[in-house]
Write a protein that holds these residues in place. Structure first.
Motif, mmCIF file in Angstrom:
data_model
loop_
_atom_site.group_PDB
_atom_site.id
_atom_site.type_symbol
_atom_site.label_atom_id
_atom_site.label_comp_id
_atom_site.label_asym_id
_atom_site.label_seq_id
_atom_site.Cartn_x
_atom_site.Cartn_y
_atom_site.Cartn_z
ATOM 1 N N GLY A 31 30.585 44.148 38.652
ATOM 2 C CA GLY A 31 30.070 45.030 37.608
ATOM 3 C C GLY A 31 31.055 46.090 37.162
ATOM 4 N N VAL A 32 31.972 46.488 38.048
ATOM 5 C CA VAL A 32 32.965 47.491 37.678
ATOM 6 C C VAL A 32 34.327 46.864 37.385
ATOM 7 N N GLY A 33 34.350 45.549 37.233
ATOM 8 C CA GLY A 33 35.592 44.873 36.858
ATOM 9 C C GLY A 33 36.508 44.513 38.011
ATOM 10 N N SER A 34 36.073 44.737 39.244
ATOM 11 C CA SER A 34 36.900 44.409 40.410
ATOM 12 C C SER A 34 36.491 43.050 40.972
ATOM 13 N N THR A 35 36.608 42.021 40.138
ATOM 14 C CA THR A 35 36.173 40.691 40.547
ATOM 15 C C THR A 35 36.960 40.160 41.742
ATOM 16 N N ASN A 36 38.168 40.673 41.940
ATOM 17 C CA ASN A 36 38.957 40.249 43.095
ATOM 18 C C ASN A 36 38.357 40.770 44.398
#
Length: 133
Positions: A31-36
């Protein structure tokens, strides 16, 4: 694609490239763009599951990108990596500065040039650039 599971939208025989991280897209990290850093990551292709050097790999449809016949697998993989990395960077930057109108790119290698191209596309689509030419 050799076979497709039930409920998938792509037909067997579809040519495509696979994104290496199979993240959930729903957890806090995603959700905060830290898919890694996905807390529900299904797999890292080539690390926690068979990778691209094997004859087959089982992947989630959301991480399979169809490619046209005139694009080679090498080109598709390069574009997915370069443009995917660039788009990921833009999404993360947007979380910090939604009003940003400038990008500072260090280096003109494949990722730097990909970021330049994706920034232009991104900003035209979000009407952030002063001129759309």
């Amino acid at each position: 694609m050799e076979q497709a599971g039930t409920g998938t939208s792509l037909a067997p025989g579809t040519r495509g490239a696979i994104y290496l991280m199979d993240f959930c897209g729903e957890c806090r990290s995603c959700g905060v763009g830290s898919t890694n850093q996905c807390s529900a990551k299904r797999q890292d292709v080539g690390q926690s599951s068979d990778g691209g050097f094997g004859p087959y790999a089982i992947v989630h449809e959301n991480h399979f990108f169809p490619i046209p016949d005139d694009v080679s697998y090498v080109e598709a993989t390069m574009l997915l990596d370069v443009m995917g990395t660039s788009t990921h960077a833009l999404r993360r930057a947007e979380l910090v500065r939604k009003d940003a109108r400038t990008v500072y790119i260090i280096g003109a290698g494949p990722i730097g040039l990909g970021l330049l191209a994706m920034t232009k596309i991104w900003w035209v689509r979000t009407s952030r650039c002063m001129s759309q030419t």
